[in-house]
Write an enzyme that holds these catalytic residues in place. Structure first.
Site, PDB file in Angstrom:
ATOM      1  N   ARG A  24       0.840  -1.198   0.000  1.00 41.98           N
ATOM      2  CA  ARG A  24       0.000   0.000   0.000  1.00 41.98           C
ATOM      3  C   ARG A  24       0.878   1.252   0.000  1.00 41.98           C
ATOM      4  NH1 ARG A  24      -3.266  -0.076   4.759  1.00 41.98           N
ATOM      5  NH2 ARG A  24      -4.380  -1.788   3.781  1.00 41.98           N
ATOM      6  N   ASP A 204     -13.799  -4.593   6.992  1.00 45.15           N
ATOM      7  CA  ASP A 204     -14.690  -5.710   7.287  1.00 45.15           C
ATOM      8  C   ASP A 204     -15.538  -5.332   8.494  1.00 45.15           C
ATOM      9  OD1 ASP A 204     -13.228  -7.152   9.814  1.00 45.15           O
ATOM     10  OD2 ASP A 204     -11.763  -6.349   8.415  1.00 45.15           O
TER      11      ASP A 204
END
EC number: 2.4.2.1
Length: 235
Positions: A24, A204
């Site tokens: 990332r 999530d």
């Protein structure tokens, strides 16, 4: 050069983004920074420096968990003079009004890590964000039309818990999400007298069981990256 970071003096900016995932970090550097230069490949924990809208900005992977981020934050501040640290990470949502892909600004962090119990001789320490960075990020997010959630998060010392219901006690007390690094980041920022903030994307959800893929977590959570970068240039 420090033990875990291979950069030379002057290669790292005073303001830095800290994703846990080194890939990332690579994505942020290649997508948002002008003329990014990789200054670190030690242990595969990639670090880059470039410019964003004319301001020198670095981005450094930290790995997962309190011990790993503590290594990088200590060295970035102590050995490279970093003054503003913005974690850009993922978290699991704990409240029904928080949805997957929502932005969370971590005002403070609870933790089950013993690191501060050891540091403060068994007493509790309340790791909190720097108001300067929190306000800058909140204002930036609102200007972009986002609706960030602001509140406490829980920094877990383990990803897999033998008590899968443990998170519910934190949720009862209004905790927004669970992640694994913020308490360490905020504690070290307080120790060294620098600024720190965690900006999270909900990847999530502990209530709905909705989740995202590893590829999505790596390359599609761009809102928090943009908020972090545009807040950074106001400092």
């Amino acid at each position: 050069m420090s033990i875990h970071i291979g950069a030379k003096e002057g290669q790292i900016a005073e303001t830095i983004l800290l994703p846990g995932d080194p890939l990332r970090a690579k994505f942020i550097a290649e997508t948002f920074l002008e003329n990014p230069v990789c200054y670190n490949e030690v242990r595969g924990m990639l670090g880059y420096t470039g410019t964003y809208k004319g301001k020198k900005i670095s981005v450094q992977g930290t790995g997962m968990g309190v011990p790993s981020i503590s290594i990088y934050v200590n060295e970035l501040i102590r050995d490279y003079g970093v003054k503003n640290l913005i974690r850009v990470g993922t978290a699991g949502g704990m409240q029904e009004d928080i949805k997957v892909r929502d932005l969370v600004l971590a005002m403070s962090s609870h933790t089950d890590s013993a690191i501060n119990k050891v540091r403060f001789n068994g007493l509790d320490f309340a790791p909190t964000a720097s108001f300067k960075l929190l306000k800058a990020a909140y204002d930036t997010a609102v200007e972009k039309g986002y609706s960030p959630k602001v509140g406490s998060v829980f920094t877990a010392d383990s990803f897999y818990n033998d008590n899968p219901e443990a998170w519910k006690q934190w949720a009862k007390f209004g905790t927004l999400a669970v992640e694994m690094e913020t308490a360490a980041l905020y504690t070290l920022a307080a120790k060294y007298g620098v600024n720190a903030l965690t900006i999270l994307t909900i990847s999530d959800h502990l209530i709905t069981a909705e989740e995202t893929t590893s590829e999505e977590r790596q390359t599609t959570f761009t809102k928090m990256m943009e908020v972090a970068l545009d807040a950074a240039i106001t400092l």
